[in-house]
Design a protein around this motif. Structure first.
Motif, PDB file in Angstrom:
ATOM      1  N   ALA A  44      77.687 100.286  32.441  1.00 50.86           N
ATOM      2  CA  ALA A  44      76.996  99.408  33.399  1.00 50.86           C
ATOM      3  C   ALA A  44      75.554  99.864  33.605  1.00 50.86           C
ATOM      4  N   GLU A  45      75.328 101.201  33.526  1.00 48.37           N
ATOM      5  CA  GLU A  45      73.959 101.713  33.661  1.00 48.37           C
ATOM      6  C   GLU A  45      73.150 101.486  32.389  1.00 48.37           C
ATOM      7  N   ILE A  46      73.827 101.561  31.253  1.00 50.79           N
ATOM      8  CA  ILE A  46      73.125 101.469  29.972  1.00 50.79           C
ATOM      9  C   ILE A  46      72.710 100.032  29.664  1.00 50.79           C
ATOM     10  N   LEU A  47      73.585  99.078  29.996  1.00 44.68           N
ATOM     11  CA  LEU A  47      73.358  97.698  29.555  1.00 44.68           C
ATOM     12  C   LEU A  47      71.989  97.148  29.928  1.00 44.68           C
ATOM     13  N   PRO A  48      71.560  97.271  31.204  1.00 47.36           N
ATOM     14  CA  PRO A  48      70.235  96.709  31.537  1.00 47.36           C
ATOM     15  C   PRO A  48      69.109  97.405  30.787  1.00 47.36           C
ATOM     16  N   LEU A  49      69.285  98.708  30.480  1.00 50.26           N
ATOM     17  CA  LEU A  49      68.234  99.438  29.770  1.00 50.26           C
ATOM     18  C   LEU A  49      68.205  99.040  28.294  1.00 50.26           C
ATOM     19  N   ALA A  50      69.364  98.698  27.769  1.00 51.86           N
ATOM     20  CA  ALA A  50      69.444  98.342  26.345  1.00 51.86           C
ATOM     21  C   ALA A  50      68.968  96.921  26.108  1.00 51.86           C
ATOM     22  N   ALA A  51      68.989  96.103  27.154  1.00 51.73           N
ATOM     23  CA  ALA A  51      68.685  94.679  26.981  1.00 51.73           C
ATOM     24  C   ALA A  51      67.337  94.411  26.313  1.00 51.73           C
ATOM     25  N   PRO A  52      66.255  95.160  26.667  1.00 44.12           N
ATOM     26  CA  PRO A  52      64.961  94.831  26.030  1.00 44.12           C
ATOM     27  C   PRO A  52      65.008  94.957  24.511  1.00 44.12           C
ATOM     28  N   LEU A  53      65.812  95.868  24.012  1.00 45.27           N
ATOM     29  CA  LEU A  53      65.921  96.031  22.556  1.00 45.27           C
ATOM     30  C   LEU A  53      66.513  94.796  21.902  1.00 45.27           C
ATOM     31  N   LYS A  54      67.391  94.133  22.650  1.00 46.19           N
ATOM     32  CA  LYS A  54      68.077  92.983  22.073  1.00 46.19           C
ATOM     33  C   LYS A  54      67.230  91.712  22.143  1.00 46.19           C
ATOM     34  N   LEU A  55      66.047  91.828  22.767  1.00 44.57           N
ATOM     35  CA  LEU A  55      65.141  90.676  22.813  1.00 44.57           C
ATOM     36  C   LEU A  55      64.624  90.335  21.433  1.00 44.57           C
ATOM     37  N   VAL A  56      64.626  91.325  20.561  1.00 45.02           N
ATOM     38  CA  VAL A  56      64.003  91.122  19.263  1.00 45.02           C
ATOM     39  C   VAL A  56      64.789  90.083  18.476  1.00 45.02           C
ATOM     40  N   ASP A  57      64.063  89.095  18.019  1.00 46.08           N
ATOM     41  CA  ASP A  57      64.670  87.982  17.307  1.00 46.08           C
ATOM     42  C   ASP A  57      64.645  88.290  15.811  1.00 46.08           C
ATOM     43  N   PRO A  58      65.823  88.523  15.197  1.00 45.73           N
ATOM     44  CA  PRO A  58      65.836  88.907  13.784  1.00 45.73           C
ATOM     45  C   PRO A  58      65.179  87.860  12.883  1.00 45.73           C
ATOM     46  N   ALA A  59      65.305  86.577  13.246  1.00 44.73           N
ATOM     47  CA  ALA A  59      64.717  85.514  12.419  1.00 44.73           C
ATOM     48  C   ALA A  59      63.205  85.670  12.353  1.00 44.73           C
ATOM     49  N   LEU A 164      75.163  87.238  40.080  1.00 49.82           N
ATOM     50  CA  LEU A 164      75.790  87.276  41.397  1.00 49.82           C
ATOM     51  C   LEU A 164      77.277  86.951  41.251  1.00 49.82           C
ATOM     52  N   ASP A 165      78.101  87.697  41.985  1.00 46.58           N
ATOM     53  CA  ASP A 165      79.538  87.417  41.929  1.00 46.58           C
ATOM     54  C   ASP A 165      79.957  86.611  43.162  1.00 46.58           C
ATOM     55  N   GLY A 166      81.255  86.371  43.296  1.00 48.47           N
ATOM     56  CA  GLY A 166      81.781  85.536  44.378  1.00 48.47           C
ATOM     57  C   GLY A 166      81.544  86.120  45.764  1.00 48.47           C
ATOM     58  N   GLN A 167      81.376  87.462  45.840  1.00 47.98           N
ATOM     59  CA  GLN A 167      81.122  88.109  47.136  1.00 47.98           C
ATOM     60  C   GLN A 167      79.624  88.204  47.439  1.00 47.98           C
ATOM     61  N   GLY A 168      78.804  87.626  46.572  1.00 47.25           N
ATOM     62  CA  GLY A 168      77.362  87.705  46.778  1.00 47.25           C
ATOM     63  C   GLY A 168      76.756  89.019  46.321  1.00 47.25           C
ATOM     64  N   LYS A 169      77.557  89.843  45.639  1.00 44.44           N
ATOM     65  CA  LYS A 169      77.026  91.104  45.103  1.00 44.44           C
ATOM     66  C   LYS A 169      76.121  90.809  43.916  1.00 44.44           C
ATOM     67  N   VAL A 170      75.034  91.585  43.814  1.00 46.87           N
ATOM     68  CA  VAL A 170      74.006  91.336  42.801  1.00 46.87           C
ATOM     69  C   VAL A 170      74.019  92.483  41.799  1.00 46.87           C
ATOM     70  N   ALA A 171      74.098  92.147  40.520  1.00 49.56           N
ATOM     71  CA  ALA A 171      74.092  93.182  39.480  1.00 49.56           C
ATOM     72  C   ALA A 171      72.960  92.911  38.503  1.00 49.56           C
ATOM     73  N   PRO A 172      72.246  93.971  38.060  1.00 47.01           N
ATOM     74  CA  PRO A 172      71.148  93.757  37.113  1.00 47.01           C
ATOM     75  C   PRO A 172      71.684  93.344  35.744  1.00 47.01           C
ATOM     76  N   ALA A 173      70.913  92.485  35.064  1.00 44.51           N
ATOM     77  CA  ALA A 173      71.318  92.052  33.728  1.00 44.51           C
ATOM     78  C   ALA A 173      70.184  92.246  32.729  1.00 44.51           C
ATOM     79  N   GLY A 174      69.128  92.972  33.135  1.00 45.47           N
ATOM     80  CA  GLY A 174      68.069  93.281  32.173  1.00 45.47           C
ATOM     81  C   GLY A 174      66.779  92.513  32.432  1.00 45.47           C
ATOM     82  N   GLU A 175      65.846  92.680  31.509  1.00 35.88           N
ATOM     83  CA  GLU A 175      64.493  92.146  31.674  1.00 35.88           C
ATOM     84  C   GLU A 175      64.033  91.484  30.379  1.00 35.88           C
ATOM     85  N   PHE A 176      63.015  90.626  30.509  1.00 35.40           N
ATOM     86  CA  PHE A 176      62.349  90.119  29.306  1.00 35.40           C
ATOM     87  C   PHE A 176      60.885  89.860  29.631  1.00 35.40           C
TER      88      PHE A 176
END
Ligand SMILES: [Zn+2]
Length: 215
Positions: A44-59, A164-176
């Motif tokens: 859960a800690e790694i995913l938001p940090l790894a997200a910028p790497l996945k922005l790269v469009d292979p095409a 956001l989940d059903g309880q209104g909890k907020v979780a990071p999903a990364g940046e672009f």
């Protein structure tokens, strides 16, 4: 699982977050995550940090081989500086991914294709003027992935995404980074399970909501 095996599995979480594992390794990590809360928390800690790497469009890399964009390297360095205690080998996996991307796109091209997972298209409402976007979500055992495509995000500006989940909890999903009129396509990962997620939001640098998605 003995301590040594567990350490090795944990070190592969970075590569897992970056889709750099073989299908067999991936299955092993997924099976382990189902039963290990510690590794799920680490992921859960790694995913938001790894997200910028996945922005790269292979095409795009195929057409324009070269060094990775400066902001991509900046994101990794920034994340390392922000997390000095994180000295595990998973950063090597992240660095290796950048090298692959930098290697004229060849490494990226020969990387195994991720397994085909059905996309679920979701309703997206742009709040800011000029933004046009569509999104699909992918359920994973470790959380939910958002595949966002759009135009009208201010070029060079940083946006962050939360789930956001059903309880209104907020979780990071990364940046672009916005690309203006040029179409932007990115994968964002959160540790909120598909079944628990209700919506996601894209926010700008001043935390203004730019768009909302119902999931
Ligand atoms: Zn574990």
């Amino acid at each position: 699982m003995n301590i040594e095996d567990h350490r090795r599995l944990r070190e592969s979480l970075g590569a897992f977050a970056l889709d750099q594992l073989s299908p067999g390794e991936r299955t092993a990590v997924q099976a382990h995550l189902d039963g290990c809360a510690d590794c799920r928390a680490e992921l859960a800690e790694i995913l938001p940090l790894a997200a910028p790497l996945k922005l790269v469009d292979p095409a795009r890399l195929d057409q324009d081989p070269g060094a990775p964009p400066a902001w991509l390297e900046g994101s990794i360095l920034g994340a390392i500086k922000a997390e000095p205690r994180r000295t595990g080998r998973w950063w090597l996996a992240a660095a290796a991914a950048v090298l692959l991307i930098g290697g004229a796109g060849i490494g990226y091209a020969v990387a195994p294709d991720p397994p085909k997972i059905p996309l679920e298209s979701v309703q997206v409402t742009a709040v800011a003027a000029g933004v046009r976007s569509t999104a699909d979500v992918v359920p994973h055992t470790w959380g939910m992935e958002i595949k966002l495509v759009g135009t009208g995000f201010a070029p060079g500006k940083k946006y962050h995404v939360v789930v956001l989940d059903g309880q209104g909890k907020v979780a990071p999903a990364g940046e672009f980074i916005g690309t203006g009129a040029k179409q932007m396509s990115c994968n964002l990962n959160s540790a909120v399970l598909r079944a628990d997620a209700r919506s996601f939001e894209v926010l700008d640098e001043t935390d203004q909501v730019i768009l909302r998605g119902q999931v």
